[in-house]
Design an enzyme around this catalytic site. Structure first.
Site, short mmCIF file in Angstrom:
data_model
loop_
_atom_site.label_atom_id
_atom_site.label_comp_id
_atom_site.label_asym_id
_atom_site.label_seq_id
_atom_site.Cartn_x
_atom_site.Cartn_y
_atom_site.Cartn_z
N VAL A 143 45.96 32.96 34.17
CA VAL A 143 45.26 34.19 33.81
C VAL A 143 45.99 35.37 34.45
O VAL A 143 45.85 35.62 35.65
CB VAL A 143 43.78 34.15 34.27
CG1 VAL A 143 43.07 35.44 33.88
CG2 VAL A 143 43.07 32.95 33.67
N GLU A 182 12.53 5.91 51.88
CA GLU A 182 13.78 6.64 51.70
C GLU A 182 14.76 6.42 52.84
O GLU A 182 15.96 6.30 52.62
CB GLU A 182 13.48 8.13 51.54
CG GLU A 182 14.72 9.03 51.47
CD GLU A 182 15.68 8.66 50.37
OE1 GLU A 182 16.88 8.97 50.51
OE2 GLU A 182 15.25 8.05 49.36
N LYS A 209 55.03 40.92 45.07
CA LYS A 209 55.42 42.12 44.33
C LYS A 209 54.45 43.23 44.66
O LYS A 209 53.25 43.01 44.79
CB LYS A 209 55.41 41.85 42.83
CG LYS A 209 56.37 40.77 42.38
CD LYS A 209 56.26 40.57 40.89
CE LYS A 209 57.21 39.48 40.40
NZ LYS A 209 57.12 39.30 38.94
N MET A 224 43.61 44.28 36.82
CA MET A 224 44.71 45.22 37.09
C MET A 224 44.53 46.52 36.31
O MET A 224 45.44 46.99 35.65
CB MET A 224 46.05 44.56 36.74
CG MET A 224 46.35 43.31 37.54
SD MET A 224 47.84 42.44 37.02
CE MET A 224 47.30 41.75 35.44
N ASP A 269 43.91 32.22 39.09
CA ASP A 269 44.36 31.10 38.26
C ASP A 269 45.75 31.42 37.73
O ASP A 269 45.98 32.52 37.21
CB ASP A 269 43.38 30.90 37.10
CG ASP A 269 43.77 29.71 36.25
OD1 ASP A 269 43.13 28.65 36.40
OD2 ASP A 269 44.71 29.81 35.44
N ASP A 301 52.48 34.95 47.02
CA ASP A 301 52.54 36.39 46.77
C ASP A 301 51.59 37.14 47.69
O ASP A 301 50.87 36.54 48.49
CB ASP A 301 52.27 36.70 45.29
CG ASP A 301 50.89 36.27 44.82
OD1 ASP A 301 49.91 36.48 45.59
OD2 ASP A 301 50.76 35.75 43.71
#
Length: 466
Positions: A307, A22, A271, A384, A304, A249
């Site tokens: 989503v 190996e 936000k 959320m 994502d 964000d």
């Protein structure tokens, strides 16, 4: 021991590897990246090395002599026997062939660095054998930052160099190559549009130099994942390092922004519930405005983009402005939370349907019926929804979910403040309140198929907090 890094030409030369196991195979894999003639010296070879000999990619010499090293570019000694390794080293020294002896730095004339291979661009990282773990970490960072197809652009440049010297004035060549490797062609190439990039480069050569200004910018909507920066995709890192300006964000971790170019402009457009300092139409407008200036723009979104990330509104605005845009997916909170808990989102015979939903709605709209698809055999993930936990609990119970069904909650998943909570569905609201959770969390509910008894629907007597 001090060393100086060098590259050795191997075309038309032999590289000798002594050993048939190996360790020898590992060195052989390395040399297969070159065009050297590989000579394997050992009485017997393992299956992998035998296959290489059968394919004509290596030559087998069963018996070791000093002559095998004569004229070779280099040798690797990997017999697995310290005494034999030392003896073979002596033979190589007799004919002045530089060698690397595996796990014997005191006998090594050369060391093999960690390589970042973007043929023909190769980056070697070494520590003179003192810190292999560190060199592997550096290699990983470079692998993340360099697009896999970057070597193809370098190869194209090599083929075109004679015609550039013939068609582009001397004083314009440096700006031309800067445009190729730092401007639009590189971005187009690394996004997978090699033919388009090559056509642009050839058109610029025909015109006598790089264009004075690029007509349009580009926008990438990039998923930053749940928080930890090592959960970003390689493509996400590439886009950030190409960007002139990044809009991010409040859920994007500061460590993630450190992956951007140092001179990239970073603009916060976060936000906060109840205080939309940056309404969506304003975000759309500034993204488009920057791209129209010819800049490479990244809109960095947690999780994502597709989503619950409002990507649709931004894509519509960008495309309406005639600006090129691509979307780079990220690891969404549902996947990250399940991974942190060490549990699947779906399981054969238990839950064959995955539902991603939310308890929130657009301002002024009625709250969604978030549980309408929940039924035996489903896993629902509520985004959320912390402030709607009581309503979700009541709706699930009304649909027939057993009161002792286990609920899992991931708070600040993958961040240093991560919490993993577990409770019966009846105690959901109280559990979130006790954990002082009022924001960034996902709620996971697995409703097992009828008649299935498993971990997912076991009775939970209390609350577990990790």
């Amino acid at each position: 021991m001090k060393s100086f890094p060098m590259f050795i030409r191997t075309s038309g030369r032999r590289v000798v590897i002594v050993g048939g196991g190996e360790q020898a195979a590992q060195k052989t894999r390395l040399i297969l990246k070159t065009d050297a003639e590989i000579v394997l010296v050992a009485p017997d070879l393992d299956a992998e090395l035998q296959a290489l000999v059968a394919e004509g990619r290596a030559r087998h010499v069963p018996r070791l002599t000093a002559e095998v090293f004569d004229g070779a570019a280099m040798g690797f000694i990997a017999t697995g026997c310290p005494g034999l390794d030392a003896a073979v080293h002596g033979l190589a020294q007799a004919v002045r062939c530089p060698v690397n002896v595996v796990d014997r730095p005191d006998l090594c004339d050369l060391t093999t660095p960690a390589l970042v291979d973007r043929d023909p661009v190769v980056i070697a990282i070494g520590s003179e054998g003192t810190a292999p773990v560190l060199t592997r970490e550096i290699k990983t960072r470079l692998e993340e930052s360099l697009p896999p197809n970057l070597g193809g652009l370098a190869s194209l440049a090599g083929r075109l160099r004679p015609v550039v010297e013939a068609r582009v004035p001397r004083d314009q060549r440096r700006p031309f190559w800067a445009w190729v490797f730092k401007g639009g062609p590189r971005g187009t190439w690394t996004r997978g549009r090699e033919r388009e990039a090559a056509q642009a480069i050839k058109a610029a050569i025909a015109a006598g130099g790089a264009p004075q200004a690029e007509a349009k910018g580009h926008v990438s909507l990039v998923g930053a994942g749940p928080g930890a920066r090592d959960l970003l995709t390689l493509r996400a890192v590439e886009r950030m390092q190409e960007a002139d300006v990044i809009f991010y964000d409040r859920l994007v971790d500061a460590d993630v922004l450190e992956l951007a170019r140092r001179d990239a402009e970073r603009i916060y457009v976060g936000k906060v519930v109840g205080a939309h300092a940056w309404p969506q139409d304003r975000i759309n407008a500034v993204i488009v405005a920057e791209a129209r200036r010819g800049r490479r723009v990244v809109r960095l979104k947690s999780g994502d983009p597709g989503v619950f990330g409002r990507a649709g509104e931004e894509l519509t605005a960008i495309r309406a402005a005639g600006i090129e845009v691509d979307v780079v997916p990220g690891i969404t909170a549902a996947s990250a939370a399940a991974a942190a808990m060490g549990e699947p989102l779906t399981e054969r015979g238990v839950s064959d349907t995955l539902i991603l939903t939310t308890g929130m709605a657009q301002a002024g709209a009625a709250l969604p019926d978030s549980t309408r698809l929940a039924s035996p055999g489903t896993t629902s993930v509520f985004y959320m929804s912390v402030r709607q936990a009581g309503r979700i609990r009541d709706d699930l119970l009304a649909r027939g979910l057993p009161p002792q069904t286990r609920i899992r909650v991931g708070v600040d998943v993958s961040k240093p403040t991560q919490q993993l909570l577990e409770c019966p569905v009846a105690a959901l609201e109280e559990t979130l309140s006790a954990a002082e959770c009022d924001g960034c969390a996902v709620i996971l509910v697995t409703w097992p198929a009828h008649g299935v008894a498993c971990q997912a629907d076991r009775a939970v007597a209390g609350v577990r907090v990790a």
